[in-house]
Scaffold this motif. Structure first.
Motif, PDB file in Angstrom:
ATOM      1  N   ALA A  53       0.779  -1.148   0.013  1.00 53.36           N
ATOM      2  CA  ALA A  53      -0.015  -0.132  -0.100  1.00 53.36           C
ATOM      3  C   ALA A  53       0.830   1.192  -0.121  1.00 53.36           C
ATOM      4  CB  ALA A  53      -0.814  -0.046   1.284  1.00 53.36           C
ATOM      5  N   PHE A  54       1.921   1.435   0.495  1.00 49.86           N
ATOM      6  CA  PHE A  54       2.779   2.340   0.788  1.00 49.86           C
ATOM      7  C   PHE A  54       3.633   2.837  -0.742  1.00 49.86           C
ATOM      8  CE2 PHE A  54       7.186   4.214   1.038  1.00 49.86           C
ATOM      9  CZ  PHE A  54       7.021   5.280   1.918  1.00 49.86           C
ATOM     10  N   ASN A  55       3.630   1.633  -1.543  1.00 49.19           N
ATOM     11  CA  ASN A  55       4.297   2.045  -2.825  1.00 49.19           C
ATOM     12  C   ASN A  55       2.941   2.479  -3.753  1.00 49.19           C
ATOM     13  OD1 ASN A  55       6.758   1.164  -2.220  1.00 49.19           O
ATOM     14  ND2 ASN A  55       6.215  -1.103  -2.512  1.00 49.19           N
ATOM     15  N   ARG A  56       1.850   1.746  -3.373  1.00 53.55           N
ATOM     16  CA  ARG A  56       0.720   2.381  -4.285  1.00 53.55           C
ATOM     17  C   ARG A  56       0.455   3.593  -3.842  1.00 53.55           C
ATOM     18  NH1 ARG A  56       2.253  -1.967  -5.290  1.00 53.55           N
ATOM     19  NH2 ARG A  56       3.331  -0.415  -6.678  1.00 53.55           N
ATOM     20  N   LEU A  57       0.532   4.397  -2.786  1.00 47.69           N
ATOM     21  CA  LEU A  57       0.535   5.468  -2.276  1.00 47.69           C
ATOM     22  C   LEU A  57       1.282   6.459  -2.926  1.00 47.69           C
ATOM     23  CD1 LEU A  57      -0.599   5.328   1.342  1.00 47.69           C
ATOM     24  CD2 LEU A  57      -2.036   5.748  -0.485  1.00 47.69           C
ATOM     25  N   LEU A  58       2.555   6.039  -3.211  1.00 51.92           N
ATOM     26  CA  LEU A  58       3.264   6.885  -3.960  1.00 51.92           C
ATOM     27  C   LEU A  58       3.168   7.204  -5.480  1.00 51.92           C
ATOM     28  CD1 LEU A  58       6.869   5.607  -2.421  1.00 51.92           C
ATOM     29  CD2 LEU A  58       5.672   7.510  -1.990  1.00 51.92           C
ATOM     30  N   GLU A  59       2.315   6.090  -5.910  1.00 51.22           N
ATOM     31  CA  GLU A  59       1.836   5.977  -7.375  1.00 51.22           C
ATOM     32  C   GLU A  59       0.719   6.771  -7.479  1.00 51.22           C
ATOM     33  OE1 GLU A  59       1.447   2.308  -8.484  1.00 51.22           O
ATOM     34  OE2 GLU A  59       3.915   1.739  -8.384  1.00 51.22           O
ATOM     35  N   GLY A  60       0.140   7.281  -6.331  1.00 55.06           N
ATOM     36  CA  GLY A  60      -1.316   8.030  -6.373  1.00 55.06           C
ATOM     37  C   GLY A  60      -2.627   7.036  -6.353  1.00 55.06           C
ATOM     38  N   THR A  61      -2.551   5.732  -6.068  1.00 54.38           N
ATOM     39  CA  THR A  61      -3.543   4.866  -6.293  1.00 54.38           C
ATOM     40  C   THR A  61      -4.652   5.316  -5.038  1.00 54.38           C
ATOM     41  OG1 THR A  61      -2.207   3.250  -6.844  1.00 54.38           O
ATOM     42  CG2 THR A  61      -4.416   2.634  -6.058  1.00 54.38           C
ATOM     43  N   SER A  62      -6.066   5.288  -5.619  1.00 55.95           N
ATOM     44  CA  SER A  62      -6.982   5.783  -4.707  1.00 55.95           C
ATOM     45  C   SER A  62      -7.366   4.673  -3.527  1.00 55.95           C
ATOM     46  CB  SER A  62      -8.193   6.075  -5.172  1.00 55.95           C
ATOM     47  OG  SER A  62      -8.725   4.718  -5.844  1.00 55.95           O
ATOM     48  N   ARG A  63      -7.928   5.222  -2.458  1.00 57.58           N
ATOM     49  CA  ARG A  63      -8.339   4.275  -1.445  1.00 57.58           C
ATOM     50  C   ARG A  63      -9.154   3.135  -1.595  1.00 57.58           C
ATOM     51  NH1 ARG A  63     -11.966   6.107   4.004  1.00 57.58           N
ATOM     52  NH2 ARG A  63     -11.932   4.148   4.999  1.00 57.58           N
ATOM     53  N   LEU A  92       3.905   7.358   5.016  1.00 58.20           N
ATOM     54  CA  LEU A  92       4.128   8.475   4.228  1.00 58.20           C
ATOM     55  C   LEU A  92       4.154   9.839   4.731  1.00 58.20           C
ATOM     56  CD1 LEU A  92       4.963   8.821   0.997  1.00 58.20           C
ATOM     57  CD2 LEU A  92       2.084   8.819   0.759  1.00 58.20           C
ATOM     58  N   ASP A  93       3.034  10.137   5.555  1.00 58.78           N
ATOM     59  CA  ASP A  93       3.042  11.706   5.984  1.00 58.78           C
ATOM     60  C   ASP A  93       4.157  12.190   6.824  1.00 58.78           C
ATOM     61  OD1 ASP A  93       0.530  11.796   4.517  1.00 58.78           O
ATOM     62  OD2 ASP A  93      -0.700  11.244   6.275  1.00 58.78           O
ATOM     63  N   SER A  94       4.463  11.132   7.804  1.00 58.30           N
ATOM     64  CA  SER A  94       5.664  11.327   8.619  1.00 58.30           C
ATOM     65  C   SER A  94       6.850  11.502   8.087  1.00 58.30           C
ATOM     66  CB  SER A  94       5.759  10.218   9.600  1.00 58.30           C
ATOM     67  OG  SER A  94       6.206   9.114   8.904  1.00 58.30           O
ATOM     68  N   GLY A 168       8.397  15.466  -5.421  1.00 58.19           N
ATOM     69  CA  GLY A 168       7.226  15.074  -4.786  1.00 58.19           C
ATOM     70  C   GLY A 168       7.150  13.809  -4.119  1.00 58.19           C
ATOM     71  N   THR A 169       8.603  13.394  -4.093  1.00 60.67           N
ATOM     72  CA  THR A 169       8.780  11.749  -3.333  1.00 60.67           C
ATOM     73  C   THR A 169       9.328  12.303  -1.764  1.00 60.67           C
ATOM     74  OG1 THR A 169      11.074  11.890  -4.260  1.00 60.67           O
ATOM     75  CG2 THR A 169       9.100  10.927  -5.547  1.00 60.67           C
ATOM     76  N   VAL A 170       9.695  11.107  -1.385  1.00 60.28           N
ATOM     77  CA  VAL A 170      10.269  10.815   0.035  1.00 60.28           C
ATOM     78  C   VAL A 170      11.512   9.923   0.047  1.00 60.28           C
ATOM     79  CG1 VAL A 170       8.229  11.309   1.178  1.00 60.28           C
ATOM     80  CG2 VAL A 170       8.968   9.063   0.740  1.00 60.28           C
ATOM     81  N   PRO A 171      12.601  10.108   0.983  1.00 57.94           N
ATOM     82  CA  PRO A 171      13.603   9.154   0.765  1.00 57.94           C
ATOM     83  C   PRO A 171      13.400   7.719   0.997  1.00 57.94           C
ATOM     84  CG  PRO A 171      14.185  11.278   2.125  1.00 57.94           C
ATOM     85  CD  PRO A 171      12.787  11.166   1.669  1.00 57.94           C
ATOM     86  N   ARG A 172      13.973   6.981   0.658  1.00 60.66           N
ATOM     87  CA  ARG A 172      13.689   5.620   0.527  1.00 60.66           C
ATOM     88  C   ARG A 172      13.655   5.294   1.877  1.00 60.66           C
ATOM     89  NH1 ARG A 172      14.483   0.791  -2.271  1.00 60.66           N
ATOM     90  NH2 ARG A 172      15.533   2.220  -4.148  1.00 60.66           N
TER      91      ARG A 172
END
Length: 562
Positions: A53-63, A92-94, A168-172
């Motif tokens: 789910a974390f990777n899908r959120l980075l891709e912009g997938t909906s809930r 992701l938010d943190s 618009g990304t975050v570190p690994r």
């Protein structure tokens, strides 16, 4: 203008242990691996769903799409899949907040590193021009090289962080722990240990409309607590809902006893009786034990009522200073019959908690062990200290006011002395313990900015009430929380004028003069005060509390003359 204080929601977490006793009689040939039991399988699938789910959120997938695909790919029910997405969203938010904080701190460090580089380069140029000894020149060249390397490393780090923000990304993110992965890479930990930490959690949030917590339910019967964990991967699909998500039949549960600390059992019983929602996180240790974290949300903090005043608190590395402030913003004597009630087991020796009472409602509670105690011992002492303070507030019937200090990482390269003090100062733990204890006991509180509180207390209230500067700072904190301004009085203006006159006298040996290295700094402060003192009282409160207000120059003046 400073930002308005945000009121966060406070929660209380109880840590216990789960002892599974009843397991489903069958295993899933599709989802199980080897001889693992269904609860371990459920944890592994949940953690895998969270990483996916974390990777899908980075891709912009909906809930909705994450919930639907998560059920199909990992065999979880709809609620577990949504909880996995919620945990991934929190990560992701943190990371986004940490990225902004890291960029801000790196910019401050870079500016300070460049500022430190300039004087050393000028010293090197002057030494080479005057023909200094080779040892001196070599030492200065090493200093320039080291500070150049510091600037270069910070510039490189800042450029990398800026790229993440622009894209618009975050570190690994390393699930399972970056520190543990580094230990594995260096051969100091096994790969199996790191993999075990990646599949050892199960999380279920509470829902008031569905009976507290539908997936992990806590019950109380026959004088004991019990826990039932839904094993959703053993349920079977029976259809689809309106959104096309799979509908599953009733899943079996893993049931067993739940051990909770004695001091928290009454709270949990009351919470269960009222059928309020609670969040449960189940963690499996490397030894096979199941640790349970029960989290109860108390909601937002109630707004404090200062009709009768407040109990002001100044936090120090070795304890706290208290002031009983009345409704008019002045210190109020302690009521008759007031005394500090020590806990049943306050410490290992008699004078571990030193209570010093002053007239007019001032009090100091010193705990010398706080400055050097180990982690667990320090947490215990902070908890006892928080209980003492909240009990005093309950006795007085007043809210608590605290200060909010800022010891960010960007300041930890200022000096060795400051680094040592800031690292050993458990301020965040102390404030958190005070706030959580206050919420638990139903005492309202307010956190205010700590800027210039000690300086104001030193100049205005320390000699007036004959108390230490920390007690005077506590009075300033209480007045600031209640909305009072700190005006420049006639007495303060007269004191500044006397200092200005004494600088011209040559008969007083206690006053620093030219040659002692202090008078120039004092005169510079006095010139600033001549400009700021006449207009200070007309400023708004946030302007009076600004960094370069009149209190900044009064602080430098006090440090120069002491």
């Amino acid at each position: 203008m400073p930002k308005k204080q945000e009121k966060d929601e406070f929660s209380f977490t109880v840590c216990g242990e789960f002892f599974p006793e009843v397991y489903p009689s069958y295993r899933s040939s599709k989802w199980s691996r080897g001889g693992e039991d269904p609860l371990v399988t459920e944890m592994r699938l949940f953690c895998a769903c969270m990483r996916w789910a974390f990777n899908r959120l980075l891709e912009g997938t909906s809930r909705d799409e994450i919930k639907k695909l998560g059920q199909e790919l990992f065999g979880l029910n709809s609620r577990y899949a949504d909880d996995a997405r919620l945990k991934a969203q929190g990560v992701l938010d943190s990371q986004k907040k940490l990225l902004e904080l890291e960029i801000e701190e790196t910019e401050k460090k870079l500016g300070r590193a460049r500022k430190k580089l300039g004087p050393v380069m000028r010293k090197l140029a002057k030494a080479e021009e005057k023909g200094a000894t080779p040892e001196v020149i070599e030492k200065l060249r090493l200093a320039v090289k080291g500070r150049n390397n510091r600037v270069a490393s910070l510039e490189k780090k800042l450029a990398e962080l800026e790229v993440y923000r622009e894209n618009g990304t975050v570190p690994r993110v390393v699930f399972g722990g970056r520190k543990l992965w580094k230990r594995v890479s260096r051969g100091r930990a096994t790969r199996e240990e790191w993999q075990a930490t990646r599949k050892n959690r199960l999380y279920s949030r509470g829902d008031e409309t569905k009976g507290s917590n539908p997936n992990i339910k806590v019950t109380y019967r026959d004088g004991e607590f019990h826990l039932a964990v839904t094993v959703s991967h053993l349920s079977e699909k029976v259809g689809e809902d309106v959104l096309g998500r799979p509908k599953m039949n009733r899943a079996p549960r893993v049931e067993g006893r739940l051990w909770l600390p004695e001091k928290h059992r009454e709270l949990v019983r009351i919470w269960l009786t009222m059928r309020l929602p609670y969040t449960v996180e189940l963690i499996r240790t490397l030894e096979g034990r199941y640790i349970v974290h029960l989290t109860f949300n108390f909601g937002r903090v109630q707004e404090p009522d200062f009709a009768q005043g407040c109990l002001a608190l100044d936090t120090n590395p070795d304890g706290v200073a208290l002031c009983n402030v009345n409704a008019s913003g002045q210190p109020e004597p302690w009521p008759e019959g007031f005394s500090i009630l020590y806990p049943g087991n306050p410490g290992k020796y008699e004078r571990e908690f030193q209570v010093i009472t002053y007239p007019n409602g001032f009090l100091c509670i010193k705990v010398p062990d706080l400055t050097y105690a180990s982690g667990f011992r320090r947490d215990y002492l902070i908890g006892v200290l928080a209980k003492l303070v909240v009990d005093i507030a309950l006795f007085l019937g007043k809210p608590i006011t605290l200060e909010g200090l800022d010891f960010g990482k960007d300041r930890l390269d200022t000096s060795k002395k400051f680094n040592r003090m800031a690292s050993n100062f458990p301020f965040a733990k102390m404030v958190e313990a005070m706030c959580r204890r206050a919420v638990k006991e139903g005492v309202s509180f307010k956190v205010v900015a700590a800027r210039h509180t000690s300086t104001i207390g030193y100049w205005k209230y320390m000699k007036r009430y004959a108390v230490p500067v920390h007690c005077a700072a506590a009075l300033v904190i209480g007045r600031r929380a209640m909305g009072f301004k700190e005006r420049i009085t006639k007495e303060m203006k007269q004191l500044v004028n006397r200092i200005k006159q004494n600088l011209t006298w040559k008969v007083n040996p206690d006053i620093p003069r030219e040659g002692k290295g202090m008078t120039r700094k004092v005169r510079a402060c006095l010139r600033q005060l001549d400009r700021k003192l006449p207009v200070h009282n007309g400023f708004a409160p946030w302007q009076q509390e600004a960094y370069y207000s009149v209190w900044h120059d009064l602080k430098l003046l006090a440090l120069s003359l002491r």
